[in-house]
Design a protein around this motif. Structure first.
Motif, PDB file in Angstrom:
ATOM      1  N   UNK A 111       0.849  -1.194   0.000  1.00 13.15           N
ATOM      2  CA  UNK A 111       0.000   0.000   0.000  1.00 13.15           C
ATOM      3  C   UNK A 111       0.882   1.240   0.000  1.00 13.15           C
ATOM      4  N   UNK A 112       0.386   2.314  -0.612  1.00 12.54           N
ATOM      5  CA  UNK A 112       1.143   3.570  -0.662  1.00 12.54           C
ATOM      6  C   UNK A 112       0.249   4.746  -0.299  1.00 12.54           C
ATOM      7  N   UNK A 113       0.806   5.659   0.475  1.00  8.57           N
ATOM      8  CA  UNK A 113       0.156   6.932   0.797  1.00  8.57           C
ATOM      9  C   UNK A 113       1.121   8.039   0.402  1.00  8.57           C
ATOM     10  N   UNK A 114       0.725   8.847  -0.566  1.00 14.13           N
ATOM     11  CA  UNK A 114       1.679   9.860  -1.042  1.00 14.13           C
ATOM     12  C   UNK A 114       1.029  11.178  -1.457  1.00 14.13           C
ATOM     13  N   UNK A 115      -0.212  11.424  -0.980  1.00 11.68           N
ATOM     14  CA  UNK A 115      -0.834  12.644  -1.513  1.00 11.68           C
ATOM     15  C   UNK A 115      -1.425  13.568  -0.472  1.00 11.68           C
ATOM     16  N   UNK A 116      -1.708  13.110   0.740  1.00  8.63           N
ATOM     17  CA  UNK A 116      -2.424  13.971   1.676  1.00  8.63           C
ATOM     18  C   UNK A 116      -2.044  13.685   3.119  1.00  8.63           C
ATOM     19  N   UNK A 117      -1.839  14.767   3.876  1.00 13.07           N
ATOM     20  CA  UNK A 117      -1.726  14.704   5.326  1.00 13.07           C
ATOM     21  C   UNK A 117      -2.946  15.418   5.881  1.00 13.07           C
ATOM     22  N   UNK A 118      -3.832  14.721   6.586  1.00  6.86           N
ATOM     23  CA  UNK A 118      -5.052  15.349   7.096  1.00  6.86           C
ATOM     24  C   UNK A 118      -4.764  16.629   7.883  1.00  6.86           C
ATOM     25  N   UNK A 119      -5.535  17.667   7.587  1.00  7.94           N
ATOM     26  CA  UNK A 119      -5.363  18.950   8.261  1.00  7.94           C
ATOM     27  C   UNK A 119      -4.462  19.909   7.526  1.00  7.94           C
ATOM     28  N   UNK A 120      -3.735  19.410   6.525  1.00  8.54           N
ATOM     29  CA  UNK A 120      -2.871  20.275   5.730  1.00  8.54           C
ATOM     30  C   UNK A 120      -3.463  20.449   4.336  1.00  8.54           C
TER      31      UNK A 120
END
Length: 217
Positions: A111-120
């Motif tokens: 799995x990959x997460x590369x687009x969003x940091x919640x709150x930013x």
């Protein structure tokens, strides 16, 4: 340990003759600078460029020739420009052999997460979801830990996902790892980095088999 250029130089060794390659924003854009001699490769950008070359030298930039990250680029002889709909048709039609992406987090199942940091605030997903959904070969270029020294190679991503089970290989400033059904398999270690240091910096499952060679750059 490697710097960003070192990561890009190692990933460039994964590029094969005749490949069409998409380069994501960040470290992946540097890969075009390190393609080995004798390799014929076409770099594609989702804003509608095929045939990108290395970054321009200072003073040689053309503000009208940019990649998807709005960085000025060069183009090689025979390069072409087209609209984004055609570019995404190329991606969705699986005409890209290799996709190289940056990441905030990667899980040991790919799995990959590369687009969003919640709150930013972010500009949006961009082409990342199309790329991970369509590409058969995805390599991630990233730092092994964040600025706080916390691992970015996890048992499960904590940030919103871009794609599920899609990453094949990861090159960090510390190691080269392959995603397997048993977790991250350690293939190579960066110059001056020990296996123990990699173990301590990896939160997800790590598979270490035999002697681990040092990267050749």
């Amino acid at each position: 340990m490697l710097d960003k250029d070192g990561i890009a130089r190692r990933i460039a060794k994964e590029v094969k003759d005749g490949y069409y390659v998409n380069l994501g924003i960040g470290i992946p854009t540097l890969v075009a600078n390190y393609v080995p001699d004798g390799i014929d490769v076409e770099f594609q950008s989702e804003n509608g460029v095929l045939g990108m070359g290395p970054f321009p030298y200072e003073g040689d930039e053309d503000a009208d020739i940019i990649n998807a990250g709005k960085q000025t680029i060069t183009t090689l002889p025979g390069a072409s420009f087209f609209d984004s709909s055609l570019s995404f048709a190329m991606i969705r039609g699986q005409h890209v052999h290799l996709t190289i992406l940056g990441a905030m987090e990667v899980a040991d199942n790919g799995d990959i997460a590369n687009w969003k940091i919640p709150g930013k605030m972010v500009k949006g997903m961009g082409g990342a979801m199309d790329l991970v959904a369509s590409a058969e070969n995805i390599i991630v270029a990233m730092m092994h830990t964040n600025k706080a020294g916390e691992s970015k190679l996890l048992s499960a991503c904590t940030l919103p996902l871009t794609g599920v089970g899609c990453v094949k290989k990861i090159v960090t400033n510390m190691a080269v790892l392959e995603v397997t059904d048993k977790g991250f398999k350690l293939l190579e270690r960066a110059p001056g980095v020990s296996v123990e240091e990699i173990k301590n910096a990896t939160a997800g499952r790590l598979v270490v088999e035999g002697d681990i060679p040092e990267m050749i750059l």
